[in-house]
Design a protein around this motif. Structure first.
Motif, mmCIF file in Angstrom:
data_model
loop_
_atom_site.group_PDB
_atom_site.id
_atom_site.type_symbol
_atom_site.label_atom_id
_atom_site.label_comp_id
_atom_site.label_asym_id
_atom_site.label_seq_id
_atom_site.Cartn_x
_atom_site.Cartn_y
_atom_site.Cartn_z
ATOM 1 N N GLY A 75 -19.083 -14.146 64.372
ATOM 2 C CA GLY A 75 -19.236 -14.597 63.003
ATOM 3 C C GLY A 75 -19.920 -13.620 62.072
ATOM 4 O O GLY A 75 -20.281 -13.963 60.955
ATOM 5 N N THR A 76 -20.089 -12.374 62.514
ATOM 6 C CA THR A 76 -20.825 -11.383 61.730
ATOM 7 C C THR A 76 -19.970 -10.139 61.514
ATOM 8 O O THR A 76 -19.341 -9.640 62.442
ATOM 9 N N VAL A 77 -19.960 -9.652 60.276
ATOM 10 C CA VAL A 77 -19.341 -8.361 59.952
ATOM 11 C C VAL A 77 -20.440 -7.466 59.384
ATOM 12 O O VAL A 77 -21.360 -7.949 58.722
ATOM 13 N N SER A 78 -20.363 -6.173 59.668
ATOM 14 C CA SER A 78 -21.415 -5.281 59.163
ATOM 15 C C SER A 78 -20.873 -3.892 58.891
ATOM 16 O O SER A 78 -19.886 -3.460 59.482
ATOM 17 N N TRP A 79 -21.557 -3.227 57.969
ATOM 18 C CA TRP A 79 -21.255 -1.848 57.586
ATOM 19 C C TRP A 79 -22.560 -1.096 57.620
ATOM 20 O O TRP A 79 -23.563 -1.528 57.037
ATOM 21 N N LYS A 80 -22.571 0.049 58.269
ATOM 22 C CA LYS A 80 -23.796 0.826 58.470
ATOM 23 C C LYS A 80 -23.943 1.932 57.445
ATOM 24 O O LYS A 80 -22.967 2.559 57.048
#
Length: 141
Positions: free
Chosen positions: A100-105
């Motif tokens: 349930g998590t999306v991320s961009w670093k």
């Protein structure tokens, strides 16, 4: 899928002996604030993992609008398979959802106000953050 995961309580509540967190006398480990006005990021994490019927996307840490570093990790919660990040209207890439998590670093924000949008098909969420130079209280020795 989670095995054995549960939410402790839905709302923050009064606890006379508590002296840490958001204030004295408040247990602030709920999914919604004491005044019932703000759903916390944990609420949306559970929603992303337990509610497949109500499509949504929610940018995490949205109440943290004044940032003191131009490089930021951006995270959002969604029950969609993937989402795309936009910074000031420019696409920054698509991320696949995991739990349930999306991320961009390491996203470089511009000085001043920035519009962060996360979109998934017809859904989107937007937040405005400000990047400012750290003051003397943020310097390290």
């Amino acid at each position: 899928m989670f095995w054995g995961l549960f939410a402790g309580q839905m709302f923050d509540y009064g606890a006379a002996g508590r002296t840490w967190g958001e204030g004295n006398g408040v247990n602030d480990t709920g999914l919604v604030t004491f005044d019932r006005r703000n759903r916390k990021d944990a609420y949306y994490f559970f929603k992303a993992n337990w509610n497949p019927y109500d499509p949504f996307v929610h940018i995490a840490e949205r109440r943290w609008t004044d940032r003191h570093s131009s490089r930021q990790d951006i995270r959002a919660f969604t029950n969609r398979p993937e989402a795309e990040l936009y910074l000031n209207g420019a696409p920054m890439g698509v991320a696949k959802a995991e739990l349930g998590t999306v991320s961009w670093k390491d996203i470089e924000l511009n000085p001043g106000d920035n519009i962060i949008e996360v979109r998934s098909n017809e859904l989107y969420d937007r937040v405005v953050v400000t990047v400012s130079e750290p003051g003397p209280s943020f310097r390290t020795r």
